[in-house]
Design a protein around this motif. Structure first.
Motif, mmCIF file in Angstrom:
data_model
loop_
_atom_site.group_PDB
_atom_site.id
_atom_site.type_symbol
_atom_site.label_atom_id
_atom_site.label_comp_id
_atom_site.label_asym_id
_atom_site.label_seq_id
_atom_site.Cartn_x
_atom_site.Cartn_y
_atom_site.Cartn_z
ATOM 1 N N SER A 1 0.767 -1.111 -0.118
ATOM 2 C CA SER A 1 -0.025 0.093 0.014
ATOM 3 C C SER A 1 0.788 1.268 -0.145
ATOM 4 C CB SER A 1 -0.806 -0.033 1.116
ATOM 5 O OG SER A 1 -0.051 0.003 2.165
ATOM 6 N N GLY A 2 0.268 2.296 -0.616
ATOM 7 C CA GLY A 2 0.840 3.599 -0.840
ATOM 8 C C GLY A 2 2.098 3.712 -1.674
ATOM 9 N N LEU B 1 4.197 7.739 -4.766
ATOM 10 C CA LEU B 1 4.082 7.372 -3.300
ATOM 11 C C LEU B 1 2.921 8.493 -2.530
ATOM 12 C CD1 LEU B 1 8.206 7.521 -3.058
ATOM 13 C CD2 LEU B 1 6.548 5.544 -3.471
ATOM 14 N N THR B 2 2.142 7.453 -1.806
ATOM 15 C CA THR B 2 1.023 8.036 -1.050
ATOM 16 C C THR B 2 0.931 7.701 0.299
ATOM 17 O OG1 THR B 2 -0.433 6.478 -1.728
ATOM 18 C CG2 THR B 2 -0.147 8.346 -2.891
ATOM 19 N N GLY B 3 0.604 8.553 1.408
ATOM 20 C CA GLY B 3 0.309 8.532 2.601
ATOM 21 C C GLY B 3 -1.174 8.526 3.028
ATOM 22 N N ALA C 1 1.281 13.852 -2.043
ATOM 23 C CA ALA C 1 1.866 12.576 -2.793
ATOM 24 C C ALA C 1 3.103 13.082 -3.348
ATOM 25 C CB ALA C 1 1.079 11.855 -3.525
ATOM 26 N N GLY D 1 3.987 9.179 4.278
ATOM 27 C CA GLY D 1 3.181 8.201 5.241
ATOM 28 C C GLY D 1 4.129 7.519 6.204
ATOM 29 N N ARG E 1 6.301 5.405 5.540
ATOM 30 C CA ARG E 1 7.615 4.816 4.897
ATOM 31 C C ARG E 1 8.511 5.981 4.736
ATOM 32 N NH1 ARG E 1 4.704 2.603 0.977
ATOM 33 N NH2 ARG E 1 4.566 0.578 2.022
#
Length: 306
Positions: free
Chosen positions: A7-8, A24-26, A32, A131, A133
């Protein structure tokens, strides 16, 4: 083997004219980050893909692993349309700010890139958090002396750009300019080996999980280039011609040979590796080898991309 993504992370796997784009998302309200933006002619498609995947969240930054035309050609359009600042590695920052197309390789390779604004610098050693990461920015010279890769150590995920593909790595451009760089390619492969990634997201091709096998193939290819540098010359010549045909799709053979005759990087390849061969005959042989490999089709005096 190809792999499911955690995920993300969203990967837009593109054709070889454009590099892959990695979103890349949170959290939903967190900006992003997009890694690389493809070739300029695919800009509208890139914008549509990114907008759809963002689903209303903002795009906070565009990060470029390096400034080859197939990795940053969508920068200007996304910068205008989505308001995202562009962040690049430091080595070509001055050339990009001055928009020196010779230093940026676009004029020598006969490729295109719309001018974009450099907003920030992405330094090796930086940390990029999205996020939960965190990505480490690591220097990865060889294919391009200023390239970086991104590594998430907790999950051992590597965004490898053109430093490592499932079946090789990108043309070693400094070598074409008679600047030794095979040792840098090897050092970058050694670095990747120490990271022991369990998921690799390459600049071209599908994400994969068997990094050991990919590294073995890459080392074997590098060994071959070091033993016989003209093999790298043939590879580079065919890549440059194929990239052009990916863009134009078809061209009359005399026009293609004329394009090759007036493309500085193609001439550098000839001078570096094949100076004793007739230039016209060598250019024709590059096209012939692409045809034998099934990468192009020559029909009625026209060369078609395949």
């Amino acid at each position: 083997m190809s792999a499911a993504l955690p995920s993300g992370i969203t990967v837009f796997e593109r054709g070889w004219l454009s590099s892959n784009n990695v979103l890349l998302t949170g959290a939903d309200d967190e900006p992003a980050i997009l890694v690389d933006t493809g070739y300029v002619t695919h800009g509208p498609q890139t914008l549509a893909l990114v907008r759809h995947a963002l689903a209303g969240r903002p795009l906070g930054r565009i990060l470029n692993t390096h400034l080859h035309s197939d990795h940053c050609g969508g920068n200007a359009l996304l910068q205008r349309e989505l308001g995202a600042p562009v962040v690049i590695p430091p080595g070509e920052a001055d050339a990009a700010r001055a928009w020196d197309e010779s230093r940026l390789s676009y004029r020598p390779t006969g490729q295109r890139c719309e001018r974009f604004r450099v907003d920030q610098i992405l330094h090796p050693g930086d940390l990029v958090r999205v996020g939960e990461r965190t990505w480490q920015v690591l220097a990865a010279p060889g294919h391009d002396p200023h390239s970086v890769v991104l590594f998430a150590p907790d999950e051992r995920i590597l965004i490898s750009a053109d430093a490592l593909w499932e079946h090789g790595f990108g043309v070693v451009f400094p070598e074409i300019e008679n600047r030794p760089a095979f040792a840098e390619v090897r050092a970058t492969l050694d670095l990747i080996a120490t990271l022991k990634p369990v998921l690799v997201i390459p600049g071209h091709g599908a994400p994969f999980t068997d990094a050991d096998a990919a590294l073995e193939r890459a080392y074997r290819r590098l060994d071959g280039y070091e033993a016989a540098p003209d093999r790298h010359g043939w590879y580079a010549g065919k890549v440059l011609a194929k990239f052009h045909l990916l863009e134009v799709q078809q061209q009359r053979l005399p026009e293609l040979l004329d394009w090759l005759a007036h493309t500085p990087y193609f001439r550098r390849i000839h001078e570096r590796y094949f100076a004793d061969a007739d230039y016209g005959a060598w250019s024709q042989r590059v096209v012939d080898e692409l045809e034998r490999a099934g990468a192009v089709e020559v029909r009625d005096g026209v060369v078609f991309n395949r």
